[in-house]
Design a protein around this motif. Structure first.
Motif, short mmCIF file in Angstrom:
data_model
loop_
_atom_site.label_atom_id
_atom_site.label_comp_id
_atom_site.label_asym_id
_atom_site.label_seq_id
_atom_site.Cartn_x
_atom_site.Cartn_y
_atom_site.Cartn_z
N UNK A 82 0.84 -1.19 0.00
CA UNK A 82 0.00 0.00 0.00
C UNK A 82 0.88 1.25 0.00
N UNK A 83 1.99 1.21 0.75
CA UNK A 83 2.93 2.33 0.72
C UNK A 83 3.44 2.55 -0.70
N UNK A 84 3.82 1.47 -1.35
CA UNK A 84 4.33 1.54 -2.72
C UNK A 84 3.26 2.11 -3.65
N UNK B 93 2.54 6.00 -3.53
CA UNK B 93 3.50 6.85 -4.25
C UNK B 93 3.32 6.70 -5.76
N UNK B 94 3.13 5.47 -6.23
CA UNK B 94 2.93 5.25 -7.66
C UNK B 94 1.68 5.98 -8.14
N UNK B 95 0.62 5.99 -7.32
CA UNK B 95 -0.61 6.67 -7.71
C UNK B 95 -0.37 8.13 -8.07
N UNK B 96 0.51 8.79 -7.32
CA UNK B 96 0.82 10.19 -7.63
C UNK B 96 1.48 10.32 -8.99
N UNK B 97 2.35 9.37 -9.32
CA UNK B 97 3.01 9.39 -10.63
C UNK B 97 2.01 9.08 -11.74
N UNK C 222 4.57 16.69 1.51
CA UNK C 222 4.82 15.34 2.04
C UNK C 222 4.72 15.27 3.56
N UNK C 223 4.44 16.41 4.21
CA UNK C 223 4.45 16.38 5.68
C UNK C 223 3.38 17.24 6.34
N UNK D 84 -2.06 10.10 1.37
CA UNK D 84 -1.21 8.97 0.98
C UNK D 84 0.27 9.15 1.20
N UNK D 85 0.86 10.19 0.61
CA UNK D 85 2.30 10.39 0.73
C UNK D 85 2.70 10.68 2.17
N UNK D 86 1.84 11.38 2.89
CA UNK D 86 2.14 11.67 4.30
C UNK D 86 2.17 10.39 5.13
#
Length: 292
Positions: A46-48, A51-55, A94-95, A118-120
């Protein structure tokens, strides 16, 4: 005599958590189960995916046709060639909760994720997290540990192409004895390729690419000879591929919503089934049984 066993409850019991503390205290709210990587829906995948979703969103906004992914032991690196995070907002993006470009419908007309979390969540749940943004000849880099910034580098000039690179290592204190399984990542990336024709995804030197979307997915998964050419319909917000083969004894389906593989189906799949039956009945003017 009646004893009062009530637990004392006072102002001292009221706590306010920082954003990263809340994510780390209740990770299940953000990424589901934790797991160790032995299941496809474990938290490290899910972490992976976050980040891919943003790309993927950059590609959907017609910015960047290539995503490079590297997974080496427990370290992940994802580089896209989209627009890049605006340099002055890299740290916030990101924060800082509820901060992101996807609240602006002009910047992101379509997006896999819209909640700005997500990224946070990836940042907070990583022992090491690094973001690099490249825009118009300049680069901004920031590094974190468990959501807390450790290095906030000054902007500098670069010859790198526009885009964003995120690197992270899941926190071993939360994801115990975790290990990324290649087969789960590859299945995820194949689906991304089918759902985004024209996007090239490179994973540890292997390429995932599709020109015909769900038609390619169906061709790959079919067993036996097809009885008629695949019906492939595409519009702005829907895509359908369907056929029958000489070994079609049971139904096999692959359903997706907003870029996500809905393995349990849902109202979207039920509605498709109903519309399919209705269309066949009306065309032949016969009340065929739906199970047929």
């Amino acid at each position: 005599m009646v004893e009062n066993n009530a637990v004392n409850y006072s102002e001292d019991n009221i706590r306010t958590l920082d954003w990263q503390e809340h994510i780390r205290l209740r990770p299940g709210m953000y990424i589901g189960k934790l797991g160790d990587g032995s299941s496809a829906d474990d938290g490290i995948y899910i972490l992976l995916k976050e980040i891919i979703d943003n790309s993927i969103d950059e590609f959907r906004m017609k910015s960047g046709k290539r995503i490079e992914i590297k997974v080496d032991e427990g370290k992940v690196s994802i580089r896209d060639f989209g627009r890049g995070i605006p340099l002055g907002k890299v740290v916030d993006a990101v924060s800082k909760m509820n901060t992101g470009g996807k609240y602006d419908s002009k910047a992101f007309k379509k997006s896999v994720g819209l909640n700005g979390v997500g990224t946070k969540a990836v940042n907070a749940l990583s022992g090491y997290f690094k973001v690099r943004s490249f825009r118009d000849g300049k680069m901004k880099v920031a590094e974190f540990s468990r959501g807390i910034i450790t290095e906030n580098h000054e902007e500098k000039e670069t010859s790198d192409r526009n885009g964003t690179e995120i690197s992270f290592v899941p926190d071993a204190d939360i994801f115990l004895n975790f290990k990324f399984r290649k087969e789960y990542i590859e299945r995820m990336l194949r689906n991304y390729a089918y759902l985004n024709p024209g996007l090239k995804i490179l994973f540890n030197g292997e390429t995932f690419y599709s020109e015909n979307g769900l038609k390619d997915l169906l061709n790959e998964e079919l067993e036996g000879e097809i009885l008629y050419p695949i019906i492939h319909l595409q519009d702005n917000d829907i895509e359908v591929a369907i056929t029958h083969s000489d070994k079609s004894q049971t139904e096999t389906y692959f359903s997706f919503v907003n870029g996500q593989n809905t393995t349990q189906g849902g109202t979207h799949l039920n509605a498709f089934r109903e519309a399919y039956v209705k269309t066949i009945r009306e065309f032949f003017n016969k009340n065929f049984d739906a199970s047929d």
